[in-house]
Design a protein around this motif. Structure first.
Motif, mmCIF file in Angstrom:
data_model
loop_
_atom_site.group_PDB
_atom_site.id
_atom_site.type_symbol
_atom_site.label_atom_id
_atom_site.label_comp_id
_atom_site.label_asym_id
_atom_site.label_seq_id
_atom_site.Cartn_x
_atom_site.Cartn_y
_atom_site.Cartn_z
ATOM 1 N N PHE A 98 0.837 -1.196 0.000
ATOM 2 C CA PHE A 98 0.000 0.000 0.000
ATOM 3 C C PHE A 98 0.872 1.246 0.000
ATOM 4 C CE2 PHE A 98 -2.677 3.058 2.606
ATOM 5 C CZ PHE A 98 -3.492 3.405 1.547
ATOM 6 N N ALA A 110 -2.782 -0.039 -4.131
ATOM 7 C CA ALA A 110 -2.823 -1.258 -3.319
ATOM 8 C C ALA A 110 -2.460 -2.417 -4.237
ATOM 9 C CB ALA A 110 -4.198 -1.443 -2.690
ATOM 10 N N TRP A 127 -11.722 -3.206 -0.625
ATOM 11 C CA TRP A 127 -10.956 -2.487 0.395
ATOM 12 C C TRP A 127 -11.437 -1.046 0.462
ATOM 13 C CZ3 TRP A 127 -7.550 1.464 -1.417
ATOM 14 C CH2 TRP A 127 -7.302 1.455 -2.783
ATOM 15 N N LEU A 133 -5.865 1.590 5.435
ATOM 16 C CA LEU A 133 -6.557 0.700 4.496
ATOM 17 C C LEU A 133 -7.031 -0.529 5.249
ATOM 18 C CD1 LEU A 133 -5.516 -0.452 0.972
ATOM 19 C CD2 LEU A 133 -5.899 -2.168 2.717
ATOM 20 N N LYS A 169 -3.563 -1.840 6.565
ATOM 21 C CA LYS A 169 -2.326 -1.158 6.200
ATOM 22 C C LYS A 169 -2.469 0.311 6.579
ATOM 23 C CE LYS A 169 -0.408 -4.701 3.992
ATOM 24 N NZ LYS A 169 0.908 -5.278 4.306
#
Length: 665
Positions: free
Chosen positions: A265, A466, A476, A518, A530
């Motif tokens: 990420f 990502a 996500w 994330l 993340k």
């Protein structure tokens, strides 16, 4: 039975809280093709002849299902469905030379519980088969009966008392499911129980004593489904080479261990975020007034004032647009629709000026063109009080520069019937007009306006990467938190690369630091998280305001950029400071081919750069950067519906951006 349906659905949906290995849940719905198979014919008492037949009808089904994995390919799939059944039935009976008949739709609804065995291939196709149970919820008909005397009776009726309350059957089908859970399925169900105990209709009073063998359900189902929380794709195991251990003679095979793919990420934020800033726009005035077909009145889309309103009108009222949240194109049209009022104000302030109004009628004759011109003259005389001797009028069937292209018949209605039905404002007065090529006053003077050019959510986006999300994640999302604890939510996303708005996040702040998190769900049912951070700051506003200008063209190449050389040299070039960025864009209307318009727009944009570049070099201005391109008809600022919109799309726009702004606009 409604209670049974409710309880079954609640039970299956409630299983979603169970995190059992290999159990997935989903919903489905779709279309039924329904019929009743094996209706009786020719049965009855002696002397009575009966005939029955049925035709297919349409219905629907919807419900929930679970998939219980029994291995890599096999699964048990129980379902709870609400489904309809039935047919369009025709029944007739003949006795004693008399016949009566009944026809109408017979419909039933069931709570159906299929329990199917499913085999899925690696490619996503699966086969299914198994038994089902079905509990009758309702059974109705809307029949029309014609008796032996010709009397017709139509009425709805319930058939539940004559229908079997329970059905058992078998089914088989084929389907396809994508990795994201979306699936399609075709299935055929065949009932083993009869549908009705006795659904004969008899107005004669005869008793048939028929056996209870009145047809069985045959239903084709076509479904769309979605399975939650599980990937429907079988992970492929990586092959590992055998490792020979010496000196021992045995060979030990490595045991494959499932590896969760990692997501990389990263966040790419802009160097600066655009804010509100002042822009001075030198906007051209199209010197045509376009008339609607069949009318000699000035169209209502133009701003028409009363005499009292005209007495207080000045051109300067249109020049302050700082409170206008619109775009340059919206400001251009708003000012253009005041073109007659602007001419009236200029003539009122300069009593020595005169104009000539040349009306054309798109081939309808000189008299029709004169009527158009006279309507504009009447407005200037009666509303602005202009002496009629200062205005001359002329009528023509066709304008001096018609909108036409040799060989172009596809767009003829847009060109001749709309664009050539107009009034041209001409004058030799420098107070009304601007000088163009040959020092001839051919164009109305442009009008300079001051506006606040704001940033939009599409300006200076934040790029989120990502890597691997498309393969590994179901979806996500990101949460962005500023220094004061305010949280901004974005998503859900599915691809590896997405953008979010820096303008929406920074809002009225000058600068701030942000944390971004994330979160996502993998296709194997796990969660990931993340975290990163980034900074945002608004761009430094220039000391000099941004400037913009544009020029308009007749149809095709009848007016070239060289025609506007005086305007570009004397008005636009002095606005360009050292180290500025000059963005030049050529545009066209929708008339003609894509290639032709693209080349024409590029020629015009390049010609404008040549003139400006030569003038800035001559004046000693250094560090000026030109970004020049032609966009043809692919990026229109106006809709191309009205003739004035097409004229304003035939343009070269020039944006002059001082060095402190750069290209973040």
């Amino acid at each position: 039975m409604k209670k049974i349906l409710t309880i079954a659905i609640i039970m299956i949906v409630s299983l979603n809280v169970i995190k059992a290995q290999g159990v997935c849940f989903g919903i489905k719905a779709g279309l039924n093709l329904e019929n009743i198979i094996g209706l009786n014919s020719g049965q009855g008492v002696v002397g009575v002849t009966e005939n029955e037949s049925s035709k297919m009808t349409f219905g629907w089904h919807a419900g929930v299902f679970a998939r219980i994995a029994l291995g890599d390919h096999w699964a048990l799939v129980p379902e709870a469905l609400y489904t309809t059944a039935g047919a369009q039935r025709t029944f007739s009976r003949t006795y004693g030379g008399n016949t009566y008949s009944t026809t109408g739709p017979f419909g039933s609804s069931y709570l159906q519980i299929p329990i199917f065995l499913n085999y899925k291939f690696d490619c996503g196709i699966y086969l299914e088969a198994g038994p089902y149970l079905a509990f009758l919820l309702s059974s109705t008909t809307s029949y029309t009966t014609t008796d032996e005397h010709g009397n017709v009776v139509s009425a709805p009726a319930t058939q539940k008392a004559n229908a079997n309350g329970f059905d058992v059957g078998v089914g088989a089908g084929i389907g396809y499911r994508f990795c994201n859970g979306l699936g399609f399925n075709a299935r055929y169900n065949y009932g083993l129980n009869t549908v009705y105990k006795d659904y004969s209709v008899d107005n004669s009073g005869l008793s048939t004593n028929q056996a209870t063998t009145y047809g069985k359900n045959g239903i084709g189902q076509f479904s769309v489904s979605y399975m939650f929380g599980c990937s429907s794709c079988t992970p492929k195991e990586e092959k590992h080479a055998a490792v020979e251990v010496t000196p021992a003679p045995t060979v030990v095979a490595a045991i494959p261990v499932p590896v969760e793919k990692d997501i990389q990420f990263s966040v790419e934020s802009p160097n600066s975020v655009p804010g509100q800033h002042i822009v001075i726009e030198t906007l051209p005035l199209c010197d045509y007034i376009f008339f609607d077909a069949g009318s000699y009145s000035i169209p209502s889309r133009y701003t028409i004032l009363t005499s009292a309103q005209a007495s207080g009108f000045t051109e300067e009222q249109l020049q302050d647009c700082k409170k206008d949240p619109g775009t340059r194109s919206s400001r251009q049209l708003s000012i253009y629709y005041n073109v007659i009022n602007i001419v009236g104000d200029r003539m009122r302030r300069h009593p020595e000026s005169t104009i000539k109004l040349i009306g054309s009628s798109a081939g309808k004759g000189d008299a029709a063109g004169l009527a158009n011109a006279s309507a504009v003259k009447s407005y200037l005389v009666n509303t602005f009080g202009i002496n009629e001797k200062r205005i001359t009028v002329e009528g023509k069937s066709q304008p001096g520069i018609p909108s036409s292209m040799a060989g172009n018949t596809a767009d003829i209605s847009l060109l001749t019937s709309a664009e050539d039905n107009r009034v041209h404002i001409s004058s030799t007065s420098p107070d009304l007009m601007m000088e163009v090529q040959g020092n001839s006053a051919l164009c109305l003077k442009p009008i300079a306006v001051t506006a606040m050019d704001g940033s939009s959510n599409d300006d200076a986006p934040i790029v989120l990467t990502a890597s691997g999300a498309n393969d590994a994640l179901v979806s996500w999302s990101v949460d962005v938190t500023d220094s004061k604890g305010n949280v901004f939510n974005f998503g859900p996303f599915t691809s590896d690369r997405e953008t979010i708005s820096s303008v929406a996040i920074l809002k009225d702040n000058q600068s701030d630091k942000y944390t971004i998190v994330l979160t996502g769900q993998t296709k194997t049912g796990h969660s990931i998280r993340k975290e990163s951070s980034f900074n945002l700051a608004k761009e430094i506003q220039p000391i000099l305001p941004e400037q913009s200008a544009s020029i308009l063209f007749q149809f095709d190449k009848s007016v070239t950029v060289a025609t506007f050389k005086n305007f570009l040299v004397n008005t636009v070039a002095p606005l360009i400071p050292a180290n500025a960025t000059v963005v030049i864009g050529g545009h066209t209307d929708i008339i003609g081919s894509d290639d032709y318009n693209m080349n024409l727009s590029k020629e015009r944009a390049t010609a404008a750069q040549t003139i400006l570049e030569g003038e800035t070099t001559k004046s000693g201005k250094t560090g000026v950067t030109y970004n020049t391109d032609g966009y043809g008809k692919g990026d229109p600022a106006f809709k191309n519906t009205l003739p004035e919109e097409r004229f304003y799309n035939r343009t070269v726009t020039i944006d002059i951006i001082p060095a402190s702004v750069g290209m973040n606009k």
